[in-house]
Scaffold this motif. Sequence first.
Motif, PDB file in Angstrom:
ATOM      1  N   MET A   1      -9.042   4.507  -9.196  1.00 58.55           N
ATOM      2  CA  MET A   1      -8.662   3.715  -8.030  1.00 58.55           C
ATOM      3  C   MET A   1      -7.155   3.474  -8.029  1.00 58.55           C
ATOM      4  N   ALA A   2      -6.552   3.461  -6.808  1.00 57.74           N
ATOM      5  CA  ALA A   2      -5.145   3.108  -6.690  1.00 57.74           C
ATOM      6  C   ALA A   2      -4.930   1.687  -7.200  1.00 57.74           C
ATOM      7  N   ARG A   3      -3.749   1.434  -7.741  1.00 57.21           N
ATOM      8  CA  ARG A   3      -3.412   0.106  -8.259  1.00 57.21           C
ATOM      9  C   ARG A   3      -2.813  -0.716  -7.137  1.00 57.21           C
ATOM     10  N   ILE A   4      -3.624  -1.588  -6.561  1.00 53.45           N
ATOM     11  CA  ILE A   4      -3.228  -2.378  -5.395  1.00 53.45           C
ATOM     12  C   ILE A   4      -3.179  -3.842  -5.794  1.00 53.45           C
ATOM     13  N   HIS A   5      -2.040  -4.466  -5.575  1.00 51.82           N
ATOM     14  CA  HIS A   5      -1.903  -5.883  -5.922  1.00 51.82           C
ATOM     15  C   HIS A   5      -2.903  -6.703  -5.102  1.00 51.82           C
ATOM     16  N   PRO A   6      -3.470  -7.750  -5.694  1.00 51.94           N
ATOM     17  CA  PRO A   6      -4.483  -8.538  -4.960  1.00 51.94           C
ATOM     18  C   PRO A   6      -3.989  -9.125  -3.647  1.00 51.94           C
ATOM     19  N   THR A   7      -2.686  -9.341  -3.522  1.00 56.81           N
ATOM     20  CA  THR A   7      -2.168  -9.927  -2.278  1.00 56.81           C
ATOM     21  C   THR A   7      -1.812  -8.873  -1.230  1.00 56.81           C
ATOM     22  N   ALA A   8      -1.833  -7.602  -1.596  1.00 59.39           N
ATOM     23  CA  ALA A   8      -1.542  -6.547  -0.626  1.00 59.39           C
ATOM     24  C   ALA A   8      -2.736  -6.340   0.295  1.00 59.39           C
ATOM     25  N   ILE A   9      -2.462  -5.867   1.501  1.00 57.82           N
ATOM     26  CA  ILE A   9      -3.508  -5.558   2.478  1.00 57.82           C
ATOM     27  C   ILE A   9      -3.453  -4.069   2.776  1.00 57.82           C
ATOM     28  N   VAL A  10      -4.485  -3.348   2.324  1.00 56.54           N
ATOM     29  CA  VAL A  10      -4.568  -1.909   2.541  1.00 56.54           C
ATOM     30  C   VAL A  10      -5.813  -1.633   3.367  1.00 56.54           C
ATOM     31  N   ASP A  11      -5.633  -1.061   4.544  1.00 55.45           N
ATOM     32  CA  ASP A  11      -6.771  -0.771   5.409  1.00 55.45           C
ATOM     33  C   ASP A  11      -7.730   0.173   4.696  1.00 55.45           C
ATOM     34  N   PRO A  12      -9.030  -0.055   4.800  1.00 53.71           N
ATOM     35  CA  PRO A  12      -9.999   0.844   4.144  1.00 53.71           C
ATOM     36  C   PRO A  12      -9.897   2.295   4.578  1.00 53.71           C
ATOM     37  N   ALA A  13      -9.370   2.533   5.771  1.00 56.33           N
ATOM     38  CA  ALA A  13      -9.254   3.906   6.255  1.00 56.33           C
ATOM     39  C   ALA A  13      -8.019   4.629   5.717  1.00 56.33           C
ATOM     40  N   ALA A  14      -7.089   3.904   5.111  1.00 53.91           N
ATOM     41  CA  ALA A  14      -5.900   4.539   4.541  1.00 53.91           C
ATOM     42  C   ALA A  14      -6.310   5.463   3.395  1.00 53.91           C
ATOM     43  N   GLU A  15      -5.591   6.574   3.231  1.00 53.44           N
ATOM     44  CA  GLU A  15      -5.896   7.549   2.182  1.00 53.44           C
ATOM     45  C   GLU A  15      -4.820   7.483   1.111  1.00 53.44           C
ATOM     46  N   LEU A  16      -5.130   6.836   0.001  1.00 52.67           N
ATOM     47  CA  LEU A  16      -4.206   6.689  -1.111  1.00 52.67           C
ATOM     48  C   LEU A  16      -4.751   7.441  -2.321  1.00 52.67           C
ATOM     49  N   ASP A  17      -3.915   8.271  -2.941  1.00 51.59           N
ATOM     50  CA  ASP A  17      -4.323   8.927  -4.171  1.00 51.59           C
ATOM     51  C   ASP A  17      -4.616   7.877  -5.237  1.00 51.59           C
ATOM     52  N   ASP A  18      -5.427   8.262  -6.218  1.00 49.03           N
ATOM     53  CA  ASP A  18      -5.771   7.331  -7.289  1.00 49.03           C
ATOM     54  C   ASP A  18      -4.550   6.864  -8.070  1.00 49.03           C
ATOM     55  N   ASP A  19      -3.502   7.669  -8.094  1.00 51.08           N
ATOM     56  CA  ASP A  19      -2.304   7.336  -8.861  1.00 51.08           C
ATOM     57  C   ASP A  19      -1.211   6.794  -7.951  1.00 51.08           C
ATOM     58  N   VAL A  20      -1.522   5.767  -7.176  1.00 48.64           N
ATOM     59  CA  VAL A  20      -0.569   5.111  -6.279  1.00 48.64           C
ATOM     60  C   VAL A  20      -0.524   3.631  -6.612  1.00 48.64           C
ATOM     61  N   ASP A  21       0.681   3.053  -6.616  1.00 53.84           N
ATOM     62  CA  ASP A  21       0.850   1.612  -6.787  1.00 53.84           C
ATOM     63  C   ASP A  21       1.250   0.993  -5.458  1.00 53.84           C
ATOM     64  N   VAL A  22       0.661  -0.156  -5.136  1.00 49.86           N
ATOM     65  CA  VAL A  22       1.042  -0.920  -3.943  1.00 49.86           C
ATOM     66  C   VAL A  22       1.363  -2.331  -4.405  1.00 49.86           C
ATOM     67  N   GLY A  23       2.594  -2.778  -4.136  1.00 53.04           N
ATOM     68  CA  GLY A  23       3.065  -4.062  -4.627  1.00 53.04           C
ATOM     69  C   GLY A  23       2.564  -5.245  -3.823  1.00 53.04           C
TER      70      GLY A  23
END
Length: 264
Positions: A1-23
């Motif tokens: 799973m991509a590393r997404i900070h708990p406070t970030a908002i990533v739409d479920p339809a977005a396509e993020l590789d498993d090796d992605v960080d979102v601050g």
Amino acid sequence: MARIHPTAIVDPAAELDDDVDVGAYSLVGPQVRVGAGTRIGPHCVIEGRTTIGRNNRIFQFCSLGAVPQDKKYAGEPCELIIGDGNTVREFCTFNIGTPGGGGVTRVGDDNWIMAYVHLAHDCRVGSHTIFANNAQLAGHVEVGDWVILGGFTVVHQFVRLGAHSMTAMCSLLFADVPPFVMTQGQPARARSMNFEGLRRRGFSSERIAAVKAMHKALFREGLTLEQAVDRIAALPQRFPEAAADAALMRDFLAATPADRGIVR
């Protein structure tokens, strides 16, 4: 799973590789795609039809993929496409394209883009460029490979900058900048060729001599542009190693609109 900070908002339809960080506190929209190894800092907004490649570093407070600042834009499905290995520093703004400009704003690979840079709709940026702080590109600007923009450079819409060209700080561009040319001023004028940059990129002494000959033809001998093009077209006879460089310059000049011209 991509590393997404708990406070970030990533739409479920977005396509993020498993090796992605979102601050923290970043927002990623539903039509966004992000490749492996890309790091998105905190407080970024990435929206619209935006595709970001591999191993990019996007620092905090960037806005990527927003609608263009063009009053004619009416919600058409246009895009922002960013390649691989780019560094995008704080407070940069890249807009999607418009139907009138092909529908795509495009950034290549291995670009070093410093803080507060703006890429307007339908800009096309090559690879291995450096944009210093507050470089500002209006719509439809084309930037070739290995271009360096000094801080606070401002580029008028539809202007082209050829490969290996360079601007000084606070340059104001209203005309096309041919390959290899260094410019400075408001409005910018040609000052020299980017000889030191070419040496650092491994240009041979013969190729640099050919670029010097191009400089003389364009700026030192009082020739018309047509005469200068003819002189440049003949350079490979004297400098065979520079045949591709002469072709690059000739093709660029051939595509320069007469009503805009080049910096002189």
